[in-house]
Write a protein that holds these residues in place. Sequence first.
Motif, PDB file in Angstrom:
ATOM      1  N   UNK A 163     -21.148  -4.492   4.992  1.00 44.10           N
ATOM      2  CA  UNK A 163     -19.832  -4.949   4.536  1.00 44.10           C
ATOM      3  C   UNK A 163     -19.495  -4.358   3.173  1.00 44.10           C
ATOM      4  N   UNK A 172      -9.029  -1.551   2.569  1.00 42.51           N
ATOM      5  CA  UNK A 172      -7.853  -1.932   3.339  1.00 42.51           C
ATOM      6  C   UNK A 172      -8.220  -2.188   4.806  1.00 42.51           C
ATOM      7  N   UNK A 173      -9.103  -1.330   5.332  1.00 37.43           N
ATOM      8  CA  UNK A 173      -9.542  -1.562   6.712  1.00 37.43           C
ATOM      9  C   UNK A 173     -10.304  -2.887   6.807  1.00 37.43           C
ATOM     10  N   UNK A 175      -9.937  -5.532   5.059  1.00 37.93           N
ATOM     11  CA  UNK A 175      -8.961  -6.622   5.035  1.00 37.93           C
ATOM     12  C   UNK A 175      -8.244  -6.740   6.392  1.00 37.93           C
ATOM     13  N   UNK A 176      -7.872  -5.589   6.959  1.00 40.28           N
ATOM     14  CA  UNK A 176      -7.114  -5.576   8.214  1.00 40.28           C
ATOM     15  C   UNK A 176      -7.888  -6.199   9.368  1.00 40.28           C
ATOM     16  N   UNK A 177      -9.218  -6.046   9.369  1.00 34.97           N
ATOM     17  CA  UNK A 177      -9.996  -6.617  10.472  1.00 34.97           C
ATOM     18  C   UNK A 177     -10.583  -7.987  10.113  1.00 34.97           C
ATOM     19  N   UNK A 178     -10.011  -8.612   9.088  1.00 32.68           N
ATOM     20  CA  UNK A 178     -10.347 -10.005   8.808  1.00 32.68           C
ATOM     21  C   UNK A 178     -11.622 -10.229   8.018  1.00 32.68           C
ATOM     22  N   UNK A 179     -12.127  -9.174   7.348  1.00 34.59           N
ATOM     23  CA  UNK A 179     -13.315  -9.351   6.505  1.00 34.59           C
ATOM     24  C   UNK A 179     -12.852  -9.800   5.120  1.00 34.59           C
TER      25      UNK A 179
ATOM     26  N   UNK B  57      -0.661  -5.286   6.901  1.00 39.10           N
ATOM     27  CA  UNK B  57      -2.102  -5.444   7.096  1.00 39.10           C
ATOM     28  C   UNK B  57      -2.634  -6.634   6.309  1.00 39.10           C
ATOM     29  N   UNK B  58      -1.813  -7.180   5.422  1.00 35.67           N
ATOM     30  CA  UNK B  58      -2.275  -8.285   4.583  1.00 35.67           C
ATOM     31  C   UNK B  58      -3.010  -7.808   3.348  1.00 35.67           C
ATOM     32  N   UNK B  59      -2.958  -6.502   3.086  1.00 35.28           N
ATOM     33  CA  UNK B  59      -3.670  -5.962   1.920  1.00 35.28           C
ATOM     34  C   UNK B  59      -2.983  -6.367   0.618  1.00 35.28           C
ATOM     35  N   UNK B  75      -3.088 -13.965   9.393  1.00 35.36           N
ATOM     36  CA  UNK B  75      -4.506 -14.305   9.273  1.00 35.36           C
ATOM     37  C   UNK B  75      -5.193 -14.301  10.648  1.00 35.36           C
ATOM     38  N   UNK B  78      -5.521 -10.829  12.000  1.00 39.06           N
ATOM     39  CA  UNK B  78      -6.669 -10.114  11.417  1.00 39.06           C
ATOM     40  C   UNK B  78      -7.957 -10.500  12.137  1.00 39.06           C
ATOM     41  N   UNK B  79      -8.124 -11.794  12.349  1.00 39.11           N
ATOM     42  CA  UNK B  79      -9.338 -12.284  13.018  1.00 39.11           C
ATOM     43  C   UNK B  79      -9.436 -11.756  14.451  1.00 39.11           C
ATOM     44  N   UNK B  81      -8.433  -8.880  15.468  1.00 37.31           N
ATOM     45  CA  UNK B  81      -8.505  -7.414  15.473  1.00 37.31           C
ATOM     46  C   UNK B  81      -7.234  -6.782  16.040  1.00 37.31           C
ATOM     47  N   UNK B  83      -4.484  -5.608  14.488  1.00 38.79           N
ATOM     48  CA  UNK B  83      -3.845  -4.510  13.753  1.00 38.79           C
ATOM     49  C   UNK B  83      -4.881  -3.493  13.296  1.00 38.79           C
ATOM     50  N   UNK B  84      -4.560  -2.214  13.520  1.00 41.36           N
ATOM     51  CA  UNK B  84      -5.415  -1.152  12.987  1.00 41.36           C
ATOM     52  C   UNK B  84      -4.583  -0.285  12.062  1.00 41.36           C
ATOM     53  N   UNK B  85      -5.194   0.133  10.972  1.00 37.10           N
ATOM     54  CA  UNK B  85      -4.496   0.976  10.006  1.00 37.10           C
ATOM     55  C   UNK B  85      -5.182   2.342   9.956  1.00 37.10           C
ATOM     56  N   UNK B 107     -14.729   0.294  13.032  1.00 35.19           N
ATOM     57  CA  UNK B 107     -13.666  -0.323  13.819  1.00 35.19           C
ATOM     58  C   UNK B 107     -14.153  -1.544  14.578  1.00 35.19           C
ATOM     59  N   UNK B 109     -16.621  -3.639  13.309  1.00 32.46           N
ATOM     60  CA  UNK B 109     -17.211  -4.626  12.385  1.00 32.46           C
ATOM     61  C   UNK B 109     -16.604  -6.017  12.530  1.00 32.46           C
ATOM     62  N   UNK B 110     -15.272  -6.058  12.635  1.00 39.79           N
ATOM     63  CA  UNK B 110     -14.595  -7.341  12.651  1.00 39.79           C
ATOM     64  C   UNK B 110     -15.005  -8.239  13.800  1.00 39.79           C
ATOM     65  N   UNK B 114     -22.591 -11.308  11.439  1.00 42.39           N
ATOM     66  CA  UNK B 114     -22.541 -11.098   9.992  1.00 42.39           C
ATOM     67  C   UNK B 114     -23.354  -9.880   9.528  1.00 42.39           C
ATOM     68  N   UNK B 162     -11.414  -0.137  17.752  1.00 38.94           N
ATOM     69  CA  UNK B 162     -11.096  -1.519  17.369  1.00 38.94           C
ATOM     70  C   UNK B 162     -10.340  -2.259  18.478  1.00 38.94           C
TER      71      UNK B 162
END
Lengths: 290, 254
Positions: A163, A172-173, A175-179, B57-59, B75, B78-79, B81, B83-85, B107, B109-110, B114, B162
């Motif tokens: 992570x 940014x990625x 954040x986008x995938x909810x980490x 993306x919520x950034x 939110x 995001x959880x 998966x 949206x992909x940027x 891609x 990881x989400x 853990x 992803x």
Amino acid sequence: MELFSFLNLDTFITDPLTHDFMRKALLMSSLVAAVCGFLSSYLTLKGWALMGDAVSHSVMPGVVVAYALGLPFSLGAFIFGVGSVALIGFIKQKSRVKEDTVIGLVFTGFFALGIVLVSKIKSNIDLHSILFGSPLGISLSDVKQTIFISLLVVILLSIFRKDLMLYCFDPRHAKTVGINVFFLHYLLLTCLSLAAVVGLQSVGIILVVAMLITPGATAYLLTDKFDNMTVISVLSAIISSLIGIYVSFWLDLETGGSIVLAQTFIFLFAFLFAPRYGIFKLQKLFAGYK
Amino acid sequence: METINYQNFRIEAENICVDYNGKVALYDANLRLKPGQICGLVGMNGAGKTTFFNALTGFVNISKGKIRINGESLRSAQKDQTIAYVPQNEGIDSQFPISVWDVVMMGRYGSMNIFRCPRESDVQAVKDAIERVDLTDHLSTPIGNLSGGQRKRTFLARAIAQRASILLLDEPFSGVDIRTEKLISELFIQFKKEGKTILLSTHDMIHVREFCDLVLLINKTVVAYGETSEVFTPENITTTFGGISPDFLFGPES
């Protein structure tokens, strides 16, 4: 002939080991080097060298206050280390002053506060050992603290290894995938403060930043794989510590300075001769002979 | 496989505002996109294109307005998966010591545990994605040794791995070779068939006419939005680019 007895390799290695304080120094400094080396990969890739410098200097008043109050010095250092980062973030957000300027002025302010406190409190604080480290005079309670903090940092970095790599590479990625990027940011800062705390025992506050960036920079020149970078970084840090302590023992040099100098020489060696990224590009040289 | 309702909105951005420490970067921006739609995001440098992406993306946090993704909060998108940027080539550190395989694995990881240990399914998804962008020969190549086009495809593969249903692409065609450009446009047609929603920013007006069903012209706020054939007019483009005529920007239309 007596004078050059250390030139005998056997004597060079084994003689210092007969001293209890040397065994302790070698073990503790290797542990500290390993922790700082591990973290170093992340800091160099994230571009946090200046941040490392800031945190390591800012722990100074924390160490002094903790000594004065009889608390574990790591606690005071940690509070001021994290506090300095929070203050840097706050001033940056609320003013138009550029970030590197804010970092510079906050950490020098904290450092100055530490120096003033030392002169005012007039306890038996040894300013020299705080500034330049005292791996040879490490006490038993310091050993316990160092082991505890080191293990904590290694466990945290190991769990969040991937992570944190993602956070350094592409937040940014993440954040986008909810980490949770906010968490990772403060996790890395926490590890930085803790590593600065243990590192300052080996080489002192002024040079601890070298422990946090040089091994990572060396490893960065030698590999294109993140995992290898971490391993090389840790190994070069440990080897530098051992070399530094041995050389300082035999030549009667300042130990902290010797450790950092050993790191610098290893970096220079990589800078010149790294297979792909060194200025002499050994890989190409050998390829020419095929 | 989830069924796609083509009538529901994938992206709903309502009156969103973003400011950085009091400096307004974007205000009162609206966007609604359905599955299978490709929308071009056009504007000058500093017009808020990247800010728009950052908001979606919520950034960055929006200071006003509302963003719904598939009718739910950002939110939960995001959880899930959703949206992909895909960043611009300049937006990433190409000297980072990481291989194509590792980037594409990010891609996944989400949706991992853990420790981010890849499962059989993750490995397969990564393999498939890399195959679709034709980089199978470069699995362990460090990204620093790739060409601009190959690097772009690597990040596209990450978005594919992803399994996101919304793709946000920042300048997907800038600095890429002809082969990559062709491959990306083929992928767009496939994505459209799969019902993915695509928002892409571009400087190239030909690409807008070629791929985009819809176009969103922005200059700190929405200048015009709608079907490309209706909205992408010389007048609107001139307004978007602060009074500079499109003839000057793209040459006279032949």
